[in-house]
Scaffold this active site. Structure first.
Site, mmCIF file in Angstrom:
data_model
loop_
_atom_site.group_PDB
_atom_site.id
_atom_site.type_symbol
_atom_site.label_atom_id
_atom_site.label_comp_id
_atom_site.label_asym_id
_atom_site.label_seq_id
_atom_site.Cartn_x
_atom_site.Cartn_y
_atom_site.Cartn_z
ATOM 1 N N LYS A 167 0.882 -1.183 0.000
ATOM 2 C CA LYS A 167 0.000 0.000 0.000
ATOM 3 C C LYS A 167 0.910 1.221 0.000
ATOM 4 O O LYS A 167 1.414 1.642 1.038
ATOM 5 C CB LYS A 167 -0.887 -0.022 1.242
ATOM 6 C CG LYS A 167 -2.224 0.680 1.092
ATOM 7 C CD LYS A 167 -2.146 2.137 0.734
ATOM 8 C CE LYS A 167 -1.807 3.023 1.911
ATOM 9 N NZ LYS A 167 -1.604 4.450 1.511
ATOM 10 N N GLU A 238 9.268 1.473 10.908
ATOM 11 C CA GLU A 238 10.384 2.376 10.591
ATOM 12 C C GLU A 238 9.806 3.781 10.564
ATOM 13 O O GLU A 238 9.065 4.139 9.640
ATOM 14 C CB GLU A 238 10.978 2.020 9.222
ATOM 15 C CG GLU A 238 11.479 0.598 9.108
ATOM 16 C CD GLU A 238 12.672 0.329 9.999
ATOM 17 O OE1 GLU A 238 13.422 1.276 10.290
ATOM 18 O OE2 GLU A 238 12.845 -0.820 10.425
ATOM 19 N N GLU A 369 10.592 16.623 13.918
ATOM 20 C CA GLU A 369 11.072 16.232 12.584
ATOM 21 C C GLU A 369 10.627 17.291 11.566
ATOM 22 O O GLU A 369 9.440 17.590 11.442
ATOM 23 C CB GLU A 369 10.488 14.877 12.204
ATOM 24 C CG GLU A 369 11.060 14.353 10.909
ATOM 25 C CD GLU A 369 10.466 13.005 10.514
ATOM 26 O OE1 GLU A 369 9.231 12.868 10.554
ATOM 27 O OE2 GLU A 369 11.245 12.099 10.171
HETATM 28 P P1 NAD Z 1 2.436 8.817 7.057
HETATM 29 O O1 NAD Z 1 2.567 8.150 8.369
HETATM 30 O O2 NAD Z 1 1.504 9.962 6.950
HETATM 31 O O3 NAD Z 1 1.950 7.782 5.944
HETATM 32 C C1 NAD Z 1 2.688 6.625 5.654
HETATM 33 C C2 NAD Z 1 1.768 5.583 5.038
HETATM 34 O O4 NAD Z 1 0.809 5.159 6.004
HETATM 35 C C3 NAD Z 1 0.960 6.083 3.840
HETATM 36 O O5 NAD Z 1 0.936 5.062 2.869
HETATM 37 C C4 NAD Z 1 -0.414 6.316 4.437
HETATM 38 O O6 NAD Z 1 -1.456 6.227 3.504
HETATM 39 C C5 NAD Z 1 -0.490 5.183 5.428
HETATM 40 N N1 NAD Z 1 -1.442 5.368 6.518
HETATM 41 C C6 NAD Z 1 -1.915 6.520 7.060
HETATM 42 N N2 NAD Z 1 -2.768 6.260 8.070
HETATM 43 C C7 NAD Z 1 -2.829 4.909 8.200
HETATM 44 C C8 NAD Z 1 -3.512 4.028 9.086
HETATM 45 N N3 NAD Z 1 -4.296 4.453 10.054
HETATM 46 N N4 NAD Z 1 -3.310 2.701 8.924
HETATM 47 C C9 NAD Z 1 -2.504 2.227 7.971
HETATM 48 N N5 NAD Z 1 -1.842 3.006 7.091
HETATM 49 C C10 NAD Z 1 -1.997 4.345 7.210
HETATM 50 O O7 NAD Z 1 3.917 9.212 6.624
HETATM 51 P P2 NAD Z 1 4.349 10.084 5.362
HETATM 52 O O8 NAD Z 1 3.996 11.511 5.639
HETATM 53 O O9 NAD Z 1 3.844 9.447 4.124
HETATM 54 O O10 NAD Z 1 5.948 9.902 5.390
HETATM 55 C C11 NAD Z 1 6.817 10.697 6.099
HETATM 56 C C12 NAD Z 1 7.273 10.002 7.353
HETATM 57 O O11 NAD Z 1 7.880 8.757 7.055
HETATM 58 C C13 NAD Z 1 8.332 10.782 8.099
HETATM 59 O O12 NAD Z 1 8.005 10.793 9.461
HETATM 60 C C14 NAD Z 1 9.601 9.969 7.888
HETATM 61 O O13 NAD Z 1 10.565 10.118 8.872
HETATM 62 C C15 NAD Z 1 9.073 8.599 7.812
HETATM 63 N N6 NAD Z 1 10.015 7.713 7.140
HETATM 64 C C16 NAD Z 1 10.705 6.789 7.890
HETATM 65 C C17 NAD Z 1 11.641 5.950 7.283
HETATM 66 C C18 NAD Z 1 12.425 4.914 8.067
HETATM 67 O O14 NAD Z 1 12.964 3.989 7.467
HETATM 68 N N7 NAD Z 1 12.524 5.024 9.379
HETATM 69 C C19 NAD Z 1 11.851 6.058 5.923
HETATM 70 C C20 NAD Z 1 11.140 7.006 5.200
HETATM 71 C C21 NAD Z 1 10.209 7.823 5.826
#
Ligand code: NAD
Length: 518
Positions: A167, A238, A369
């Site tokens: 997803k 992550e 962040e």
């Molecule tokens: P996000 O948490 O908003 O969304 C991530 C994913 O989760 C999306 O696909 C979203 O549709 C899905 N999602 C949202 N709500 C959900 C729910 N209730 N249940 C299941 N899935 C759901 O994050 P973002 O804004 O897309 O990405 C940025 C974040 O990702 C930053 O905090 C960054 O640090 C983190 N990140 C971490 C790593 C790592 O390896 N640690 C790598 C890349 C990005």
């Protein structure tokens, strides 16, 4: 510029650098997700049965496909992110490297293990640990690397023998769909599916799969952990970070300035492990800040094409640009100075590469962040203050230490609360799949990669025992109980495991507590 639109039925995908509509994808319902998972379960059995060598064939075909389609894939990545060409090319190349690693090594990593028995008594059994995949792994990804992020976890999960439901982020779903197209185009078994949609679609994935691998924000990670706990299914998270860089007075200051600029501004700072705050020992502070600022000022920013003319691209969407702007405004309002940059460029979602000084931990740019092209730099008295400030965070993803003394670097690394520490470099842990990549504290739970662990995490570890010797009608412990027989067996257990004379006194114990039936 128009906002990205997510409706119940479909999602419009826009290039954030230009606002151009570049695609429309469905927003999949919970019913559609559940149906897809049922389908994946059927095909997964055969996928597991062909074993790692059988799966290697398909994974290496996919590797060829990634190589053959690199330019097209970079076009798609660029179209939905507004990245410079070089940043977009990283996604497919990274996937190629990772596929090679896990396709070729999975057989070794997943081979049955026959551990030595822990005691002489256990030598009557052949012991086996077998690695059996979770049938369906759900991989949920963010938008910062629309192809590489899925690849990081989809490839090891497939290599483990799981079927995968991916997803991708609703902000950048097109690259993930390309990956699924490639999998189908090579004729591979239908054990990889992509379901597009927003948070509700992601939640439906969590509700139906057997293991969740999530990359994204700490907030979403926490709600996924709660949902997984309710279903009693395993997960790995992550999450976000606020990675510190520590520049010591004995460092090569030129390298530190170039490395930290890259670490903070690569992909416009939208990297989970990007440098988000910098602590510099007082004697080299002025020199470092001057060199960093000169370098950052020289970076080229703009809407790139295939010719690769720019270093820093757009932010993924307007919401992300607004977070970056709010952190910078907060810092400036509290007395910080922007030596270069400091505001949106006014085009698309671009934000100027920014160096901030006179910052402290009362400002959001040092504690939350940012995920943008900002480098806040703080002067510290010595390594003790640097360590204390670096560890003053709810996060713990990674960190870097810049020093001319490797032993000092390694010593300080062990005092940092971070899942990875790179000495005189940034990101290098990310390119070493033999190492685990996982966040500490609120940066995550579990880890990806780490050699064998990277595929074993997608497996249930099954213990199998089989007799080594011809079996008798009954074992010593079986009914009916007999104190003498039992005493002998328990004495043997104690003798094997304990020390000193007390170890053989079990008959006394049995008699004291009223053992009878000798
Ligand atoms: P996000 O948490 O908003 O969304 C991530 C994913 O989760 C999306 O696909 C979203 O549709 C899905 N999602 C949202 N709500 C959900 C729910 N209730 N249940 C299941 N899935 C759901 O994050 P973002 O804004 O897309 O990405 C940025 C974040 O990702 C930053 O905090 C960054 O640090 C983190 N990140 C971490 C790593 C790592 O390896 N640690 C790598 C890349 C990005």
């Amino acid at each position: 510029m128009e906002e990205q639109i997510v409706t119940n039925a479909e999602i419009q995908v826009r290039n954030p650098a230009t606002g151009e509509l570049v695609g429309t994808v469905p927003s999949e319902s919970a019913e559609a997700v559940a149906a897809k998972v049922r389908e994946l379960r059927l095909y997964q059995q055969e996928w597991e049965a062909i074993g790692p060598e059988g799966r290697k064939v398909w994974l290496l075909k996919l590797q060829d496909w990634l190589i053959d389609n690199t330019d097209h894939l970079a076009d798609v990545v660029q179209s939905e992110t507004g990245k410079p060409r070089v940043d977009a090319l990283i996604d497919p190349s990274f996937g190629v490297d990772l596929l090679g690693y896990y396709a070729r090594r999975a057989a070794k990593f997943l081979a049955d293990e026959h551990p030595s028995p822990h005691s002489p008594l256990a030598r009557v059994k052949k012991l086996t640990t077998a690695y059996r995949p979770y049938p369906v792994v759900g991989v949920i990804t963010p938008w910062n690397f629309p192809l590489a992020m899925p690849a990081l976890d989809v490839f090891p999960a497939l290599a483990a023998g799981a079927a995968v439901l991916l997803k991708p982020s609703e902000v950048t779903p097109l690259s993930a769909l390309e990956l699924a197209r490639g999998w189908a185009e090579i004729g591979a078994p239908p054990v990889l599916a992509v379901m597009t949609g927003g948070g509700a679609t992601g939640a439906a994935v969590v509700d139906t799969v057997d293991y969740v691998q999530f990359t994204g924000s700490t907030r979403t990670g926490r709600s996924i952990a709660e949902a997984c706990a309710r279903r009693l299914i395993p997960y790995s998270l992550e999450l976000g970070g606020k990675d510190p860089a520590i520049v010591l007075a004995d460092a090569d200051i030129d390298r530190a300035a170039y490395g930290i600029a890259f670490g903070g501004l690569f992909n416009a700072g939208q990297v989970c492990i990007s440098v988000e705050r910098v602590y510099v020992e007082a004697p080299v502070y002025d020199e470092f800040v001057t060199k960093l600022t000169d370098h950052v000022r020289s970076l080229r920013q703009g809407v790139d094409d295939r010719r690769s003319r720019y270093d820093v691209g757009a932010l993924a969407n307007e919401a992300q640009r607004d977070i970056v702007a709010s952190h910078v405004e907060d810092a400036l309002a509290k007395g910080a100075k922007a030596l270069t940059g400091g505001k949106p460029t006014g085009t698309g979602t671009f934000f100027e590469p920014t160096v901030l000084v006179d910052v402290d931990h009362g400002m959001t740019c040092m504690t939350e962040e940012t995920f943008g092209p900002t480098l806040p730099v703080m002067k510290v008295a010595d390594e003790i203050e640097a360590l204390a400030l670096a560890n003053d965070s709810i996060y713990g993803l990674s960190a870097s230490i810049w020093t001319g003394d490797k032993a000092r670097g390694e010593r300080l690394a062990r005092q940092l609360n971070a899942g990875a520490v790179n000495i005189n470099d940034v990101f290098s842990n990310m390119f070493n799949f033999a190492l685990p990549m996982g966040g500490w504290q609120q940066s995550g739970l579990g880890a990806r990669w780490g050699g064998a662990e990277g595929v074993r995490k997608y497996c249930r570890h099954q213990a199998i025992t089989a007799p080594m010797l011809p079996t008798q009608q009954k074992e010593l412990f079986w009914f009916p109980y007999n104190t003498t027989k039992l005493g002998l067996a328990l004495t043997a257990m104690r003798a094997a495991g304990a020390r000193g004379m007390r170890r053989i006194g079990v008959l006394d114990v049995i008699n004291t507590v009223g053992g009878k039936g000798k």
